[in-house]
Design a protein around this motif. Structure first.
Motif, PDB file in Angstrom:
ATOM      1  N   THR A  88       0.833  -1.203   0.000  1.00 31.49           N
ATOM      2  CA  THR A  88       0.000   0.000   0.000  1.00 31.49           C
ATOM      3  C   THR A  88       0.865   1.250   0.000  1.00 31.49           C
ATOM      4  O   THR A  88       0.565   2.237  -0.691  1.00 31.49           O
ATOM      5  CB  THR A  88      -0.932   0.009   1.220  1.00 31.49           C
ATOM      6  OG1 THR A  88      -1.767  -1.150   1.189  1.00 31.49           O
ATOM      7  CG2 THR A  88      -1.807   1.255   1.233  1.00 31.49           C
ATOM      8  N   LEU A  89       1.949   1.205   0.757  1.00 29.42           N
ATOM      9  CA  LEU A  89       2.868   2.343   0.810  1.00 29.42           C
ATOM     10  C   LEU A  89       3.478   2.610  -0.561  1.00 29.42           C
ATOM     11  O   LEU A  89       3.487   3.754  -1.040  1.00 29.42           O
ATOM     12  CB  LEU A  89       3.964   2.061   1.835  1.00 29.42           C
ATOM     13  CG  LEU A  89       5.015   3.156   2.041  1.00 29.42           C
ATOM     14  CD1 LEU A  89       4.380   4.411   2.625  1.00 29.42           C
ATOM     15  CD2 LEU A  89       6.129   2.655   2.956  1.00 29.42           C
ATOM     16  N   PHE A  90       3.974   1.564  -1.218  1.00 34.81           N
ATOM     17  CA  PHE A  90       4.606   1.741  -2.526  1.00 34.81           C
ATOM     18  C   PHE A  90       3.592   2.228  -3.569  1.00 34.81           C
ATOM     19  O   PHE A  90       3.889   3.137  -4.354  1.00 34.81           O
ATOM     20  CB  PHE A  90       5.242   0.428  -2.992  1.00 34.81           C
ATOM     21  CG  PHE A  90       6.306  -0.105  -2.074  1.00 34.81           C
ATOM     22  CD1 PHE A  90       7.137   0.753  -1.372  1.00 34.81           C
ATOM     23  CD2 PHE A  90       6.478  -1.478  -1.903  1.00 34.81           C
ATOM     24  CE1 PHE A  90       8.120   0.271  -0.518  1.00 34.81           C
ATOM     25  CE2 PHE A  90       7.461  -1.976  -1.062  1.00 34.81           C
ATOM     26  CZ  PHE A  90       8.279  -1.100  -0.365  1.00 34.81           C
ATOM     27  N   VAL A  91       2.405   1.630  -3.566  1.00 32.80           N
ATOM     28  CA  VAL A  91       1.375   2.035  -4.529  1.00 32.80           C
ATOM     29  C   VAL A  91       0.993   3.494  -4.313  1.00 32.80           C
ATOM     30  O   VAL A  91       0.828   4.261  -5.277  1.00 32.80           O
ATOM     31  CB  VAL A  91       0.140   1.125  -4.417  1.00 32.80           C
ATOM     32  CG1 VAL A  91      -1.030   1.707  -5.216  1.00 32.80           C
ATOM     33  CG2 VAL A  91       0.459  -0.282  -4.913  1.00 32.80           C
ATOM     34  N   SER A  92       0.875   3.903  -3.061  1.00 33.41           N
ATOM     35  CA  SER A  92       0.513   5.290  -2.759  1.00 33.41           C
ATOM     36  C   SER A  92       1.552   6.262  -3.291  1.00 33.41           C
ATOM     37  O   SER A  92       1.216   7.325  -3.824  1.00 33.41           O
ATOM     38  CB  SER A  92       0.353   5.472  -1.245  1.00 33.41           C
ATOM     39  OG  SER A  92      -0.695   4.671  -0.742  1.00 33.41           O
ATOM     40  N   ASN A 121       9.016  -4.507  -8.131  1.00 34.70           N
ATOM     41  CA  ASN A 121       7.947  -4.225  -9.092  1.00 34.70           C
ATOM     42  C   ASN A 121       7.631  -2.729  -9.124  1.00 34.70           C
ATOM     43  O   ASN A 121       7.361  -2.158 -10.191  1.00 34.70           O
ATOM     44  CB  ASN A 121       6.689  -5.010  -8.727  1.00 34.70           C
ATOM     45  CG  ASN A 121       6.874  -6.512  -8.872  1.00 34.70           C
ATOM     46  OD1 ASN A 121       7.787  -6.979  -9.551  1.00 34.70           O
ATOM     47  ND2 ASN A 121       6.022  -7.275  -8.212  1.00 34.70           N
ATOM     48  N   PHE A 122       7.665  -2.108  -7.963  1.00 32.94           N
ATOM     49  CA  PHE A 122       7.425  -0.668  -7.859  1.00 32.94           C
ATOM     50  C   PHE A 122       8.485   0.107  -8.636  1.00 32.94           C
ATOM     51  O   PHE A 122       8.167   1.019  -9.414  1.00 32.94           O
ATOM     52  CB  PHE A 122       7.424  -0.275  -6.386  1.00 32.94           C
ATOM     53  CG  PHE A 122       7.461   1.199  -6.117  1.00 32.94           C
ATOM     54  CD1 PHE A 122       6.413   2.025  -6.491  1.00 32.94           C
ATOM     55  CD2 PHE A 122       8.545   1.765  -5.462  1.00 32.94           C
ATOM     56  CE1 PHE A 122       6.446   3.390  -6.237  1.00 32.94           C
ATOM     57  CE2 PHE A 122       8.587   3.121  -5.199  1.00 32.94           C
ATOM     58  CZ  PHE A 122       7.537   3.940  -5.587  1.00 32.94           C
ATOM     59  N   LEU A 123       9.745  -0.259  -8.457  1.00 36.91           N
ATOM     60  CA  LEU A 123      10.825   0.427  -9.164  1.00 36.91           C
ATOM     61  C   LEU A 123      10.729   0.206 -10.669  1.00 36.91           C
ATOM     62  O   LEU A 123      11.034   1.107 -11.459  1.00 36.91           O
ATOM     63  CB  LEU A 123      12.179  -0.063  -8.649  1.00 36.91           C
ATOM     64  CG  LEU A 123      12.541   0.304  -7.206  1.00 36.91           C
ATOM     65  CD1 LEU A 123      13.862  -0.348  -6.805  1.00 36.91           C
ATOM     66  CD2 LEU A 123      12.625   1.815  -7.018  1.00 36.91           C
ATOM     67  N   SER A 124      10.301  -0.992 -11.064  1.00 32.87           N
ATOM     68  CA  SER A 124      10.233  -1.316 -12.490  1.00 32.87           C
ATOM     69  C   SER A 124       9.048  -0.667 -13.188  1.00 32.87           C
ATOM     70  O   SER A 124       9.144  -0.281 -14.356  1.00 32.87           O
ATOM     71  CB  SER A 124      10.146  -2.837 -12.675  1.00 32.87           C
ATOM     72  OG  SER A 124      11.295  -3.479 -12.174  1.00 32.87           O
ATOM     73  N   GLY A 125       7.914  -0.548 -12.463  1.00 30.44           N
ATOM     74  CA  GLY A 125       6.692  -0.140 -13.136  1.00 30.44           C
ATOM     75  C   GLY A 125       6.109   1.203 -12.772  1.00 30.44           C
ATOM     76  O   GLY A 125       5.304   1.754 -13.532  1.00 30.44           O
ATOM     77  N   ALA A 150      16.098 -10.212  -7.108  1.00 28.08           N
ATOM     78  CA  ALA A 150      14.931  -9.536  -7.685  1.00 28.08           C
ATOM     79  C   ALA A 150      15.164  -8.029  -7.740  1.00 28.08           C
ATOM     80  O   ALA A 150      14.856  -7.369  -8.742  1.00 28.08           O
ATOM     81  CB  ALA A 150      13.684  -9.859  -6.870  1.00 28.08           C
ATOM     82  N   LEU A 151      15.713  -7.475  -6.668  1.00 32.33           N
ATOM     83  CA  LEU A 151      15.999  -6.042  -6.637  1.00 32.33           C
ATOM     84  C   LEU A 151      17.063  -5.677  -7.666  1.00 32.33           C
ATOM     85  O   LEU A 151      16.937  -4.679  -8.388  1.00 32.33           O
ATOM     86  CB  LEU A 151      16.458  -5.631  -5.236  1.00 32.33           C
ATOM     87  CG  LEU A 151      16.833  -4.158  -5.052  1.00 32.33           C
ATOM     88  CD1 LEU A 151      15.646  -3.252  -5.341  1.00 32.33           C
ATOM     89  CD2 LEU A 151      17.362  -3.910  -3.640  1.00 32.33           C
ATOM     90  N   MET A 152      18.114  -6.486  -7.752  1.00 35.37           N
ATOM     91  CA  MET A 152      19.176  -6.208  -8.716  1.00 35.37           C
ATOM     92  C   MET A 152      18.653  -6.267 -10.149  1.00 35.37           C
ATOM     93  O   MET A 152      19.042  -5.467 -11.004  1.00 35.37           O
ATOM     94  CB  MET A 152      20.327  -7.199  -8.535  1.00 35.37           C
ATOM     95  CG  MET A 152      21.109  -7.021  -7.237  1.00 35.37           C
ATOM     96  SD  MET A 152      21.880  -5.381  -7.059  1.00 35.37           S
ATOM     97  CE  MET A 152      20.739  -4.611  -5.885  1.00 35.37           C
ATOM     98  N   ASP A 153      17.756  -7.213 -10.419  1.00 37.83           N
ATOM     99  CA  ASP A 153      17.195  -7.326 -11.766  1.00 37.83           C
ATOM    100  C   ASP A 153      16.384  -6.082 -12.120  1.00 37.83           C
ATOM    101  O   ASP A 153      16.471  -5.572 -13.250  1.00 37.83           O
ATOM    102  CB  ASP A 153      16.311  -8.575 -11.854  1.00 37.83           C
ATOM    103  CG  ASP A 153      15.750  -8.782 -13.256  1.00 37.83           C
ATOM    104  OD1 ASP A 153      16.546  -9.032 -14.179  1.00 37.83           O
ATOM    105  OD2 ASP A 153      14.516  -8.693 -13.426  1.00 37.83           O
ATOM    106  N   ALA A 154      15.604  -5.585 -11.159  1.00 37.88           N
ATOM    107  CA  ALA A 154      14.807  -4.378 -11.407  1.00 37.88           C
ATOM    108  C   ALA A 154      15.703  -3.181 -11.696  1.00 37.88           C
ATOM    109  O   ALA A 154      15.402  -2.355 -12.569  1.00 37.88           O
ATOM    110  CB  ALA A 154      13.910  -4.095 -10.204  1.00 37.88           C
TER     111      ALA A 154
END
Length: 239
Positions: A88-92, A121-125, A150-154
């Motif tokens: 919710t924090l990231f989406v906000s 996902n937040f960083l990517s999208g 996962a973080l490094m891939d983003a």
């Protein structure tokens, strides 16, 4: 009055000895929530108040499409937030188009690989070059090698870093990242160092500059630079 808070606001129940959770300063909003969200209601009150402040800043910017509200520091460290609360924090932040300079999320025992996947996902999208965070503080959490990768891939597949250096276009500024005291295999980190995605630094030398197309991450390392990572007391938990 530069450097001093211009206005203070605290959601009901979040006012304590440390002062209000939300502060509006000349540099941007500051969220001072370290260890203060012991109930879902406290977190929800903070988020409601933060969204109100962000909406107000967006309304003040008017027709300036390039303006984005700035959160100088978003500190939710040392809390047991749920996956849903982190999401919710990231989406906000994405919906508001907020630029968060510094995320402090260290010391959260519930910040695991699922949360890091959500962050990735937040960083990517939902993040652009204008709103990409400058610092991620993720030490003393429950992140394993899977979450790290996962973080490094983003980061590797995006153009967010290194950020342009206003003073010198020939240089770039990598993401400042802290991941000490998690459950990440040393060789996984070393591979990213060898691949040129990460450059390590110590507190004594400070983070280093990069260049366009160069390392995207400045990772704090406890040991000498010849060793990508000092796993300290947690190394045994990986084996």
């Amino acid at each position: 009055m530069a450097g001093y808070a211009l206005a203070f606001w605290a959601p009901p129940g979040n006012q304590g000895p440390a002062g209000p959770v939300l502060q509006q300063t000349p540099a941007g909003i500051e969220v001072k929530g370290r260890g203060r969200f012991r109930t879902p209601e406290a977190f929800e009150a903070m988020l409601d108040g933060l969204q109100t402040m962000l909406t107000t800043l967006l309304e003040r910017s008017g027709s300036d499409a390039n303006a984005c509200p700035v959160i100088q520091e978003l500190d939710v460290s040392q809390n047991r937030l749920t996956l849903e609360q982190f999401e919710t924090l990231f989406v906000s932040m994405g919906v508001a188009g907020a630029k968060v300079i510094r995320y402090r999320m260290f010391g959260c025992p519930t910040l695991d690989d699922q949360v890091l996947q959500s962050l990735s996902n937040f960083l990517s999208g939902q993040v652009t070059a204008d709103t990409a965070p400058w610092e991620l503080h993720l030490s003393d959490c429950a992140i394993t090698t899977d979450g790290f990768l996962a973080l490094m891939d983003a980061i590797e597949t995006s153009d967010l870093y290194p950020r342009p250096c206003p003073q010198n276009p020939a240089k770039g500024i990598p993401l400042y990242l802290r991941l000490e005291n998690n459950y990440i295999a040393e060789d996984a980190i070393q591979q990213k160092v060898d691949a040129g995605l990460i450059q390590t630094f110590t507190k004594q030398m400070g983070p280093q500059m990069s260049f366009p197309g160069g390392p995207k991450v400045n990772l704090l390392a406890r040991g000498a630079l010849s060793s990508a990572w000092d796993m300290s007391s947690r190394a045994a938990k990986i084996v």
